[in-house]
Design an enzyme around this catalytic site. Structure first.
Site, PDB file in Angstrom:
ATOM      1  N   ARG A   1       0.820  -1.201   0.000  1.00 13.29           N
ATOM      2  CA  ARG A   1       0.000   0.000   0.000  1.00 13.29           C
ATOM      3  C   ARG A   1       0.856   1.254   0.000  1.00 13.29           C
ATOM      4  O   ARG A   1       0.505   2.257  -0.577  1.00 13.29           O
ATOM      5  CB  ARG A   1      -0.908  -0.030   1.236  1.00 13.29           C
ATOM      6  CG  ARG A   1      -1.588   1.284   1.528  1.00 13.29           C
ATOM      7  CD  ARG A   1      -2.597   1.147   2.641  1.00 13.29           C
ATOM      8  NE  ARG A   1      -3.595   0.151   2.311  1.00 13.29           N
ATOM      9  CZ  ARG A   1      -4.114  -0.716   3.166  1.00 13.29           C
ATOM     10  NH1 ARG A   1      -3.731  -0.706   4.422  1.00 13.29           N
ATOM     11  NH2 ARG A   1      -5.015  -1.580   2.791  1.00 13.29           N
ATOM     12  N   TYR A   2       1.980   1.206   0.687  1.00 18.06           N
ATOM     13  CA  TYR A   2       2.867   2.365   0.802  1.00 18.06           C
ATOM     14  C   TYR A   2       4.022   2.220  -0.193  1.00 18.06           C
ATOM     15  O   TYR A   2       4.370   1.105  -0.582  1.00 18.06           O
ATOM     16  CB  TYR A   2       3.441   2.434   2.214  1.00 18.06           C
ATOM     17  CG  TYR A   2       2.426   2.700   3.300  1.00 18.06           C
ATOM     18  CD1 TYR A   2       1.953   3.989   3.513  1.00 18.06           C
ATOM     19  CD2 TYR A   2       1.957   1.684   4.111  1.00 18.06           C
ATOM     20  CE1 TYR A   2       1.039   4.247   4.524  1.00 18.06           C
ATOM     21  CE2 TYR A   2       1.050   1.941   5.128  1.00 18.06           C
ATOM     22  CZ  TYR A   2       0.595   3.218   5.329  1.00 18.06           C
ATOM     23  OH  TYR A   2      -0.306   3.469   6.332  1.00 18.06           O
TER      24      TYR A   2
ATOM     25  N   ARG B   1       7.269   0.179   1.651  1.00 15.94           N
ATOM     26  CA  ARG B   1       7.166  -0.903   2.631  1.00 15.94           C
ATOM     27  C   ARG B   1       5.941  -1.762   2.363  1.00 15.94           C
ATOM     28  O   ARG B   1       4.953  -1.283   1.801  1.00 15.94           O
ATOM     29  CB  ARG B   1       7.162  -0.370   4.057  1.00 15.94           C
ATOM     30  CG  ARG B   1       6.083   0.651   4.373  1.00 15.94           C
ATOM     31  CD  ARG B   1       6.561   1.535   5.539  1.00 15.94           C
ATOM     32  NE  ARG B   1       5.541   2.438   6.035  1.00 15.94           N
ATOM     33  CZ  ARG B   1       5.200   3.580   5.435  1.00 15.94           C
ATOM     34  NH1 ARG B   1       5.743   3.929   4.285  1.00 15.94           N
ATOM     35  NH2 ARG B   1       4.284   4.363   5.976  1.00 15.94           N
TER      36      ARG B   1
ATOM     37  N   CYS C   1      -3.128 -17.554  15.073  1.00 12.53           N
ATOM     38  CA  CYS C   1      -2.673 -16.727  16.193  1.00 12.53           C
ATOM     39  C   CYS C   1      -2.634 -17.588  17.456  1.00 12.53           C
ATOM     40  O   CYS C   1      -3.197 -18.680  17.479  1.00 12.53           O
ATOM     41  CB  CYS C   1      -3.634 -15.565  16.428  1.00 12.53           C
ATOM     42  SG  CYS C   1      -3.748 -14.478  15.007  1.00 12.53           S
TER      43      CYS C   1
ATOM     44  N   CYS D   1      -8.569 -12.304  18.942  1.00 17.11           N
ATOM     45  CA  CYS D   1      -9.136 -11.075  19.496  1.00 17.11           C
ATOM     46  C   CYS D   1     -10.456 -10.798  18.806  1.00 17.11           C
ATOM     47  O   CYS D   1     -10.524 -10.827  17.571  1.00 17.11           O
ATOM     48  CB  CYS D   1      -8.197  -9.903  19.255  1.00 17.11           C
ATOM     49  SG  CYS D   1      -6.476 -10.312  19.562  1.00 17.11           S
TER      50      CYS D   1
ATOM     51  N   CYS E   1     -10.643  -8.354  15.767  1.00 15.54           N
ATOM     52  CA  CYS E   1      -9.578  -8.484  14.760  1.00 15.54           C
ATOM     53  C   CYS E   1      -9.961  -7.889  13.405  1.00 15.54           C
ATOM     54  O   CYS E   1     -11.015  -8.201  12.853  1.00 15.54           O
ATOM     55  CB  CYS E   1      -9.217  -9.948  14.567  1.00 15.54           C
ATOM     56  SG  CYS E   1      -7.913 -10.174  13.346  1.00 15.54           S
TER      57      CYS E   1
ATOM     58  N   ARG F   1      -8.603  -8.526  10.629  1.00 13.83           N
ATOM     59  CA  ARG F   1      -8.527  -9.522   9.543  1.00 13.83           C
ATOM     60  C   ARG F   1      -9.343 -10.759   9.846  1.00 13.83           C
ATOM     61  O   ARG F   1      -8.989 -11.862   9.417  1.00 13.83           O
ATOM     62  CB  ARG F   1      -7.070  -9.907   9.287  1.00 13.83           C
ATOM     63  CG  ARG F   1      -6.311  -8.781   8.699  1.00 13.83           C
ATOM     64  CD  ARG F   1      -4.979  -9.113   8.095  1.00 13.83           C
ATOM     65  NE  ARG F   1      -4.292  -7.840   7.990  1.00 13.83           N
ATOM     66  CZ  ARG F   1      -3.342  -7.431   8.816  1.00 13.83           C
ATOM     67  NH1 ARG F   1      -2.874  -8.234   9.748  1.00 13.83           N
ATOM     68  NH2 ARG F   1      -2.813  -6.238   8.684  1.00 13.83           N
TER      69      ARG F   1
ATOM     70  N   ASP G   1     -11.187  -0.465  13.770  1.00  9.50           N
ATOM     71  CA  ASP G   1     -11.610  -0.512  12.372  1.00  9.50           C
ATOM     72  C   ASP G   1     -13.096  -0.854  12.221  1.00  9.50           C
ATOM     73  O   ASP G   1     -13.701  -1.436  13.113  1.00  9.50           O
ATOM     74  CB  ASP G   1     -10.769  -1.536  11.601  1.00  9.50           C
ATOM     75  CG  ASP G   1      -9.336  -1.065  11.399  1.00  9.50           C
ATOM     76  OD1 ASP G   1      -9.142   0.154  11.230  1.00  9.50           O
ATOM     77  OD2 ASP G   1      -8.434  -1.913  11.406  1.00  9.50           O
TER      78      ASP G   1
ATOM     79  N   ASP H   1      -6.840   3.991  10.640  1.00 10.78           N
ATOM     80  CA  ASP H   1      -6.476   3.326   9.388  1.00 10.78           C
ATOM     81  C   ASP H   1      -7.624   3.626   8.430  1.00 10.78           C
ATOM     82  O   ASP H   1      -8.770   3.235   8.676  1.00 10.78           O
ATOM     83  CB  ASP H   1      -6.298   1.820   9.610  1.00 10.78           C
ATOM     84  CG  ASP H   1      -5.131   1.280   8.793  1.00 10.78           C
ATOM     85  OD1 ASP H   1      -4.796   1.902   7.759  1.00 10.78           O
ATOM     86  OD2 ASP H   1      -4.569   0.238   9.167  1.00 10.78           O
TER      87      ASP H   1
ATOM     88  N   LYS I   1      -2.579   4.551   7.224  1.00  7.73           N
ATOM     89  CA  LYS I   1      -2.811   5.079   8.566  1.00  7.73           C
ATOM     90  C   LYS I   1      -2.718   6.597   8.546  1.00  7.73           C
ATOM     91  O   LYS I   1      -1.764   7.151   8.029  1.00  7.73           O
ATOM     92  CB  LYS I   1      -1.771   4.504   9.512  1.00  7.73           C
ATOM     93  CG  LYS I   1      -1.995   3.021   9.720  1.00  7.73           C
ATOM     94  CD  LYS I   1      -0.948   2.412  10.620  1.00  7.73           C
ATOM     95  CE  LYS I   1      -0.011   1.496   9.887  1.00  7.73           C
ATOM     96  NZ  LYS I   1      -0.632   0.317   9.316  1.00  7.73           N
TER      97      LYS I   1
HETATM   98  C1  LIG Z   1       0.547  -0.558   9.028  1.00  8.75           C
HETATM   99  C2  LIG Z   1       0.980  -0.929   7.735  1.00  8.75           C
HETATM  100  C3  LIG Z   1       2.308  -0.721   7.324  1.00  8.75           C
HETATM  101  C4  LIG Z   1       3.346  -0.068   8.229  1.00  8.75           C
HETATM  102  O1  LIG Z   1       3.007   1.258   8.463  1.00  8.75           O
HETATM  103  P1  LIG Z   1       3.908   2.192   9.402  1.00  8.75           P
HETATM  104  O2  LIG Z   1       3.096   3.434   9.565  1.00  8.75           O
HETATM  105  O3  LIG Z   1       5.187   2.415   8.693  1.00  8.75           O
HETATM  106  O4  LIG Z   1       4.112   1.462  10.688  1.00  8.75           O
HETATM  107  C5  LIG Z   1       2.651  -1.096   6.053  1.00  8.75           C
HETATM  108  N1  LIG Z   1       1.745  -1.630   5.207  1.00  8.75           N
HETATM  109  C6  LIG Z   1       0.462  -1.813   5.564  1.00  8.75           C
HETATM  110  C7  LIG Z   1      -0.494  -2.382   4.583  1.00  8.75           C
HETATM  111  C8  LIG Z   1       0.036  -1.484   6.834  1.00  8.75           C
HETATM  112  O5  LIG Z   1      -1.247  -1.685   7.203  1.00  8.75           O
HETATM  113  S1  SF4 Z   2      -5.675  -8.838  16.272  1.00 13.44           S
HETATM  114 FE1  SF4 Z   2      -6.192 -10.520  14.870  1.00 13.44          FE
HETATM  115  S2  SF4 Z   2      -4.237 -11.051  13.918  1.00 13.44           S
HETATM  116 FE2  SF4 Z   2      -3.748  -9.886  15.757  1.00 13.44          FE
HETATM  117  S3  SF4 Z   2      -3.473 -11.445  17.356  1.00 13.44           S
HETATM  118 FE3  SF4 Z   2      -5.595 -10.741  17.460  1.00 13.44          FE
HETATM  119  S4  SF4 Z   2      -6.702 -12.237  16.205  1.00 13.44           S
HETATM  120 FE4  SF4 Z   2      -4.546 -12.418  15.675  1.00 13.44          FE
END
Ligand SMILES: *Cc1c(COP(=O)(O)O)cnc(C)c1O
Ligand code: SF4
Length: 523
Positions: free
Chosen positions: A147-148, A151, A160, A164, A167, A169, A328, A365, A372
């Site tokens: 996305r960025y 990175r 996991c 949580c 979560c 995802r 989220d 986010d 973010k």
């Molecule tokens: C959070 C995240 C990152 C890292 O973001 P930072 O602000 O540099 O910590 C990179 N890619 C994705 C898709 C993310 O959700």
């Molecule tokens: S937030 Fe989601 S991915 Fe992270 S530890 Fe909890 S269940 Fe696992």
């Protein structure tokens, strides 16, 4: 010998006899039995020998997931029973270690609310999305979110240590049939090999630290063989649910792949136990900088006093608070949502009130995948009663819909609110809010004026500041000065010398004159 000398002598003797024990280091905390401190263990596991209890494999294979078993450990409410018996719920699986930390009688226990489902998880809410961050849309190969610009997020597993309820995802996490395998890891590495702009890889999931140690190592090695990857980060909640996993063997493996950073995920001070302190100590000794991200959750940590206790406990353990996330807009998390104002209130209660090291950045986010966004000027464009307008780092404008309902934090029953950390003499803006006064002047402002010491004020001294630049013509500063009426032109150039500075430039301070940095102090 004076009393002082005797005392000093005694101190020397003590140090010679016994090694210094640092009682302030949470990783060295001792229990009543003089052995390393341990947290509570539920009666259900009282007979498990310590070697088993301390073995992460035992913890993982003895996780608890069904209603009857949990019923034998916690006093469940009807709504929890409803949540636990919902057929298509997000996976429940809790390590005996973490379940033991929960108060069996308190339905509002903040750890319990993170892992035991409620019936209301099934409720839909406005703005709810399955993939609220549009990660799938940003994935060039399965599990890799690019996305960025520089990175990527690399999802290496869907598993996991525990799950949580909020979560982000939950669409894939916990589902063994959607897990990533070696073939997919290879495709992810392959994408990274041919994408030289990526310098930072964030390993997440699921939780990478639940992988078989050899598999995790092969991924780290694969990444380290790519020359343009500078830093690797791991995002993990394993030290929270399963601190036993952070053993010497794991740390020895990790430290081979530096520069390696790790970000943990603590939401509440009760999660930081003696076992956690020892695990984090191992990570820092292996040279990994340790950060933390928290998610702001109604009924768990939506309270400035809880958050302050959390960040204090984090920095005591040499963990640097990194982000405080707005929850989220994901399925199952409606009842955890807080208004953005709650996050701002928490930030207001941290910044300045505690060490800068202890203050995270509050971020949302961006729904739909803008990345973010820090909730602060430049990025927070507008804030109405139900919506926040935000700008991401690329200039895209997006909105975040506030929750329509929010059950306010109950201060009366919150022990952290009841034992608020006092700040004697630090009333801040309260005087204004309570109507005691109408304004606050910058420190020292009144004194400067009462002393008639106005010439110290750089902006008021025509010899020190020449307000030209607008409409001024080079070499004609005197004229410009008189046109602008900025005071006595001769004062600006007492010897009739040519100015050493051009239009729009600030004059350099003369010998002995206050400099730009001193200027702030004068104010
Ligand atoms: C959070 C995240 C990152 C890292 O973001 P930072 O602000 O540099 O910590 C990179 N890619 C994705 C898709 C993310 O959700
Ligand atoms: S937030 Fe989601 S991915 Fe992270 S530890 Fe909890 S269940 Fe696992």
């Amino acid at each position: 010998m004076s009393e002082q000398e005797i005392r000093a002598g005694a101190a020397v003797q003590v140090t010679a006899e016994a090694p210094f024990v640092n009682l302030r280091d949470p990783a060295q905390a001792l229990g009543a039995d003089g052995k390393p401190a341990r947290s509570r263990r539920a009666p259900r596991w009282a007979d498990v020998p310590d070697e088993k209890w301390d073995d992460w494999r035992w913890q993982l294979s003895n996780r608890v997931n069904d209603l009857e078993e949990i019923e034998g450990i916690l006093e469940l409410t009807d709504e929890e029973r409803e949540g636990l018996s919902a057929p298509d719920k997000f996976r429940v699986d809790i390590t005996p270690y973490f379940l033991s930390l929960i108060d069996p009688k308190d339905p509002n226990d903040p750890l319990r609310r993170q892992v035991i489902p409620l019936g209301r998880e099934a409720q839909a809410f406005t703005g709810m999305m399955e993939d609220s961050l549009a990660e799938d849309r940003h994935s060039p190969v399965p599990g890799l979110v690019h996305r960025y610009p520089d990175r990527v997020l690399m999802l290496v597993t869907t598993q996991c240590a525990s799950y949580c309820r909020y979560c982000t995802r939950s669409r894939i996490v916990g589902d063994a049939s959607q897990n990533f395998n070696r073939k997919e890891h290879e495709a992810q590495l392959d994408y990274l090999r041919r994408t030289p702009q990526v310098r930072d890889v964030l390993i997440s999931g699921g939780d990478g630290l639940t992988l078989a140690p050899r598999l995790l190592e092969s991924i780290l090695r694969g990444l380290r063989e790519i020359p343009h990857i500078e830093i690797i980060r791991i995002g993990s909640r394993v030290p929270v649910f399963l601190p036993q996993r952070v053993d010497d063997e794991l740390c020895a493996m990790l430290e081979k792949y530096h520069p390696l950073w790790i970000n943990l995920h603590f939401n509440h001070p009760d999660e930081i136990t003696p076992e956690v302190s020892r695990a984090v100590d191992k990570l820092t000794r292996a040279g990994l900088p340790v950060g933390n991200q928290s998610v702001l959750l109604a009924g768990v940590n939506d309270c400035v006093h809880i958050q302050r206790a959390l960040v204090h406990k984090l920095v005591e353990n040499r963990i640097r608070p990194y982000y405080l996330y707005q929850c989220d807009l994901v399925e199952g998390s409606g009842h955890f949502r807080t208004p953005v104002g709650k996050g701002l209130e928490i930030m207001e209660g941290l910044r300045g009130h505690t060490s800068g090291y202890a203050v995270p950045t509050y971020v949302i986010d961006a729904p739909g995948g803008g990345g973010k966004i820090p909730v602060m000027p430049n990025y927070l464009i507008s804030y109405s009663d139900h919506k926040v307008v935000l700008r991401n780092y690329e200039g895209h404008i997006t909105t975040y819909e506030e929750p329509p309902t929010y059950q306010r934090h109950d201060s009366a029953s919150c022990t952290y609110c009841q034992h608020e950390r006092p700040e004697p003499g630090q009333s801040g803006v309260l005087g204004l809010l309570e109507g005691e006064r109408m304004w606050i002047e910058p420190k020292g402002f009144a004194e400067i004026h009462s002393r008639g010491n106005i010439e110290q004020h750089r902006l008021q001294d025509p010899a020190k500041w020449v307000p030209y630049g607008v409409g001024a013509i080079e070499g004609r500063s005197r004229e410009a000065l008189s046109v602008l009426g900025a005071g006595d032109a001769s004062a600006a150039e007492p010897n009739g010398e040519k100015p050493e500075y051009g239009p729009g430039e600030e004059p350099r301070p003369r010998e002995g004159e206050p400099t730009g940095s001193a200027h702030g102090e004068l104010l």
